[in-house]
Structures are given as C-alpha cells and as structure tokens.
Design an enzyme around this catalytic site. Structure first.
Site, PDB file in Angstrom:
ATOM      1  N   HIS A   1       0.896  -1.089  -0.334  1.00  0.00           N
ATOM      2  CA  HIS A   1      -0.271  -0.203  -0.176  1.00  0.00           C
ATOM      3  C   HIS A   1       0.950   1.128  -0.171  1.00  0.00           C
ATOM      4  O   HIS A   1       0.326   2.484  -0.221  1.00  0.00           O
ATOM      5  CB  HIS A   1      -1.152  -0.350   1.220  1.00  0.00           C
ATOM      6  CG  HIS A   1      -0.281  -0.189   2.953  1.00  0.00           C
ATOM      7  ND1 HIS A   1       0.718  -1.055   2.846  1.00  0.00           N
ATOM      8  CD2 HIS A   1       0.225   0.880   3.226  1.00  0.00           C
ATOM      9  CE1 HIS A   1       1.582  -0.368   4.297  1.00  0.00           C
ATOM     10  NE2 HIS A   1       0.685   0.741   4.457  1.00  0.00           N
TER      11      HIS A   1
HETATM   12  C1  UD1 Z   1      -2.208   5.358   6.677  1.00  0.00           C
HETATM   13  C2  UD1 Z   1      -0.478   5.621   7.006  1.00  0.00           C
HETATM   14  C3  UD1 Z   1       0.190   4.596   6.846  1.00  0.00           C
HETATM   15  C4  UD1 Z   1       0.222   2.806   6.823  1.00  0.00           C
HETATM   16  C5  UD1 Z   1      -1.305   2.458   6.589  1.00  0.00           C
HETATM   17  C6  UD1 Z   1      -2.064   1.574   7.426  1.00  0.00           C
HETATM   18  C7  UD1 Z   1       0.033   7.501   6.921  1.00  0.00           C
HETATM   19  C8  UD1 Z   1       0.842   9.378   6.399  1.00  0.00           C
HETATM   20  N1  UD1 Z   1      -0.231   6.546   6.717  1.00  0.00           N
HETATM   21  O1  UD1 Z   1      -1.838   5.354   5.028  1.00  0.00           O
HETATM   22  O2  UD1 Z   1       1.378   4.634   7.496  1.00  0.00           O
HETATM   23  O3  UD1 Z   1       0.503   2.371   6.844  1.00  0.00           O
HETATM   24  O4  UD1 Z   1      -1.979   3.924   6.295  1.00  0.00           O
HETATM   25  O5  UD1 Z   1      -3.255   1.092   6.185  1.00  0.00           O
HETATM   26  O6  UD1 Z   1      -0.654   7.450   7.786  1.00  0.00           O
HETATM   27  N2  UD1 Z   1      -9.692   4.755   2.217  1.00  0.00           N
HETATM   28  C9  UD1 Z   1     -10.067   4.267   1.949  1.00  0.00           C
HETATM   29  N3  UD1 Z   1     -10.882   3.335   2.905  1.00  0.00           N
HETATM   30  C10 UD1 Z   1     -10.327   3.369   4.175  1.00  0.00           C
HETATM   31  C11 UD1 Z   1      -8.912   4.835   4.385  1.00  0.00           C
HETATM   32  C12 UD1 Z   1      -8.671   4.608   3.389  1.00  0.00           C
HETATM   33  O7  UD1 Z   1     -10.633   3.607   1.159  1.00  0.00           O
HETATM   34  O8  UD1 Z   1     -11.197   3.199   5.467  1.00  0.00           O
HETATM   35  C13 UD1 Z   1      -8.428   5.591   0.791  1.00  0.00           C
HETATM   36  C14 UD1 Z   1      -8.705   6.767   0.102  1.00  0.00           C
HETATM   37  O9  UD1 Z   1      -8.913   6.791  -0.603  1.00  0.00           O
HETATM   38  C15 UD1 Z   1      -7.776   7.779   1.213  1.00  0.00           C
HETATM   39  C16 UD1 Z   1      -6.369   6.846   0.765  1.00  0.00           C
HETATM   40  O10 UD1 Z   1      -7.219   5.111   0.868  1.00  0.00           O
HETATM   41  O11 UD1 Z   1      -6.923   8.301   0.924  1.00  0.00           O
HETATM   42  C17 UD1 Z   1      -5.312   6.432   1.751  1.00  0.00           C
HETATM   43  O12 UD1 Z   1      -5.741   6.180   3.239  1.00  0.00           O
HETATM   44  P1  UD1 Z   1      -4.806   7.378   4.011  1.00  0.00           P
HETATM   45  O13 UD1 Z   1      -5.221   6.805   5.907  1.00  0.00           O
HETATM   46  O14 UD1 Z   1      -4.647   8.752   3.895  1.00  0.00           O
HETATM   47  O15 UD1 Z   1      -3.115   6.780   3.897  1.00  0.00           O
HETATM   48  P2  UD1 Z   1      -3.245   4.956   3.943  1.00  0.00           P
HETATM   49  O16 UD1 Z   1      -1.929   4.599   2.359  1.00  0.00           O
HETATM   50  O17 UD1 Z   1      -4.142   4.539   4.740  1.00  0.00           O
END
Ligand code: UD1
Length: 365
Positions: A206
């Site tokens: 991811h």
């Molecule tokens: C975040 C953490 C990362 C961790 C990861 C575990 C930061 C900078 N990054 O990254 O360190 O390893 O979580 O998963 O805090 N999304 C959904 N549903 C959700 C959550 C996210 O659809 O419940 C999608 C959205 O499009 C979002 C993208 O995933 O924009 C990224 O989510 P985000 O929380 O920004 O970062 P992660 O890549 O999950």
C-alpha cells in the site's frame, strides 16, 4: 483518576492500542479512553478491528476521513483540540507513525498535556516517506517515548531526547498477536481462496512509493504474476492500492491469473491466521515485518529501507526494494528450504509491553 486519551486512526494503530486496554483494569488510577480520528473508516479497515481486538467504543470519533496530508492532519488537529478543550486529559497517548499520531501529539503538546509515544525512535532515515516525518516530529515533542527495539534507543539519544523519558518496553502489537494467535489458529481463511495451508504466498502492498506510480506498480505486478506461476498467491488489496490498480488497468491483468486471488483487506483474525500458515509474505507494511518475524514466516519487503532493523538482523525479513534478482534468489532459497524459517526471540516482545507502559504511566504522570 487520570484521564488518558489513546489516539487511534488508521488500521495499524488498533492492535497497538488494544494491548493497553487489555491490562487497563489492573491500573485503576488510569481512565483510558479511545479517541478515533476516523482516518480509516471502511468497515474492514476500522470497525471490524475495534470489535475483534476488544477495543471499547470510541469515547470520541473525529470523523476526519480521507484527504491530502495537510487536510487530514489539520482537520484532526482542529477537531481534537475541541475535544481536549471540553474535557482535558492528563495525558495523550499516540501510537505508530500515521497522520493521526503527529496531529494529536502536536495539539496536546501545545496545550501543555504530556504526550506519550508508543513505538518511538524508529527511523528509516528516508524523508520521502510521510511516516518518517511523522515519527521525527512526534518524538521531538513527546514527553514519554516507549521504544520497541534497541535501534530506537540509539536514534532518540542521538537526536538529544532526554534519557529520563525513553523506555524500552517491547512491542504492543506483538502483545496483541500473542494474545489472539490461539483463536486465529482455529480459523481456516485459506478455504475461501481454495488454497492449502503452508502452500501460498501472502501479499499486502500500500505504500505510495510502490502503488502510486504506474510504471512501478506495473513492474511489481509483473513480479507478482511471475510468483503466481510458481505458488498460489493471496493478495489482500488495500483501498489505496485498489484505486491505483483499477486506474492503471492492472487489476484486470492480475485477475486473469488463475493462481492469483485478489481480496478485500481482511479483518485482524483472518489476516493473522492467513499469515501464520503462509509459505512466505511479500509486503511493504511496517507491522507485517514484525509480525512475520515473531511467527517465523519468511518476509520479503518491497522497500528500500526499514525503520525496524531488528526484523532483518534477528528475524526472517529481507529488504528487497525493487532488486528483482535478489527477490528471485530469496524465492529460490525458500523453495529449497534454506531461507530462515523460525520464530525469533526478540527481547521484551513477550506479550507484556502494555503492562510495562501502564506501569510507567502510573509512576511518572
Ligand atoms: C495510512 C498511513 C500508513 C499506514 C497505512 C495502513 C499515513 C501518512 N499513512 O496510509 O502509515 O501504513 O495507513 O493502512 O498516515 N481509504 C479508503 N478507506 C479507508 C481508508 C482509506 O478507501 O478506510 C483510501 C482513500 O482513498 C484514501 C487512501 O485510501 O485516500 C489512503 O488512505 P490514508 O489514510 O490517507 O493513507 P494510507 O495509505 O491508508
């Protein structure tokens, strides 16, 4: 009684925080409560974890959702500040390195509330990783720093953090793993993919550096397809990764492979059970490097570095980056049975880290 806010937001936070709540009844002087920022909000990225891990219902839910780093961090800060002004805690406990971690630490610190950071001191020395910035900033304003491995002690000392605040306590994520492993071992999540235990590859990816760019994501998918011609593959696809694979048309290519199973992210128990009986793990997650080390499952990490060097020095982890020759050679060793495949005994990763932390909070606050 001292009110303690325990901040959770993203998936890897839940298992680390849960270890505190399990032992909390033994520390009646501390009133722990969950503050959920809502950084992760899908049922299988958040709610399912709270349930399975036995975390209490959040005391407050900040509902931040997705957005840019600035949006997410700033919104969490504004909403957590309101919470704190209404009902001030005696300490703010943050875990790991996600945006929720740094946001809440910053709010508490500016309001004069002691900050305790669980998993302090880890460093990849790679500032292109958003998590590295979160780690450095959080540690620089934390009063208590709870460290999982000795590299963290050295990093914090080198950065001039006061030694009186630094405590090597072990790993709360491993507390949760050891607590729930017997129950996870009763499950058979491989059945739903029609693969046999000990005979499949478990993959999660991811990191923006692996999935955000088309050429890199494509190169990695080629490798996954090649692995699937050798062994069955179960690829648990994070929502960020799912979006990118769709966008680049890579999901179609992967789905065409008969031996390659693409799945939604699983809950904690199924995922742990699946990892426990994998032939090997391929990942870019920080937590999975540690979990596979304790489970004794070979782990090939698709990153250029790790902030958890103990998993390489003492565990089953190899840092592959995008060195495909090295990947090939590790796969060969795994096939021949010459790759390290035993559980490592890492000091203080013994299931009692949560207890150590609450004892220190009781003594020092
Ligand atoms: C975040 C953490 C990362 C961790 C990861 C575990 C930061 C900078 N990054 O990254 O360190 O390893 O979580 O998963 O805090 N999304 C959904 N549903 C959700 C959550 C996210 O659809 O419940 C999608 C959205 O499009 C979002 C993208 O995933 O924009 C990224 O989510 P985000 O929380 O920004 O970062 P992660 O890549 O999950």
């Amino acid at each position: 009684m001292r009110k303690i806010d325990v901040i959770v937001g993203a998936r890897p936070n839940f298992m680390k925080a849960a270890a505190l709540f399990v032992v909390a009844p033994d520390y009646p002087g501390l009133a722990l409560r969950v503050i959920h920022t809502g950084q992760h909000y899908d049922v299988n990225m958040s709610h399912l974890f709270l349930q399975e891990l036995g975390l209490p219902e959040p005391h407050r839910h900040l509902q931040v959702g997705s957005g840019s780093h600035a949006y997410q961090t700033a919104t969490i800060m504004m909403r957590y500040e309101e919470c704190v002004e209404e009902d001030r805690p005696g300490c703010c406990v943050v875990v790991g390195d996600v945006n929720s971690t740094v946001a809440c630490a910053l709010v508490a610190s500016k309001l004069g509330i002691p900050v305790a950071h669980i998993e302090a001191g880890l460093r990849s020395f790679d500032r292109t990783m958003p998590e590295e910035i979160n780690r450095v900033l959080t540690d620089s304003i934390s009063d208590l720093m709870f460290v999982t491995e000795s590299s963290g002690l050295e990093n914090l000392k080198r950065e001039g953090r006061p030694e009186s605040g630094i405590h090597l306590v072990g790993n709360t994520m491993i507390d949760t793993l050891l607590r729930l492993l017997p129950k996870a071992e009763e499950l058979a999540p491989w059945d739903r993919f029609a693969v046999r235990p000990d005979d499949y590859v478990y993959i999660t990816l991811h990191r923006p550096s692996n999935v955000d760019e088309k050429t890199i994501a494509g190169e990695i998918c080629e490798q996954i397809i090649s692995i699937a011609s050798r062994w069955p593959v179960v690829f648990l696809v994070h929502p960020r990764t799912r979006r990118r694979l769709d966008k680049y048309g890579l999901d179609r290519k992967l789905s065409e492979q008969p031996n390659l199973h693409l799945s939604e992210p699983l809950g904690y128990m199924d995922s742990l059970s699946l990892m426990r009986r994998a032939k090997l793990v391929i990942t870019d997650s920080g937590g999975i490097q540690e979990e596979s080390t304790i489970l004794g499952i070979p782990c090939l990490t698709l990153r250029e570095n790790t902030e958890r060097p103990i998993t390489v020095e003492q565990g089953t982890n190899t840092i592959i980056g995008r060195n495909w020759a090295l990947l090939k050679s590790c796969l060969q060793q795994i096939e021949e049975g010459s790759y390290l495949k035993r559980a490592s005994d890492i000091p203080l990763w013994d299931g009692n880290s949560g207890e150590r932390i609450l004892q220190i909070l009781t003594d020092q606050l």
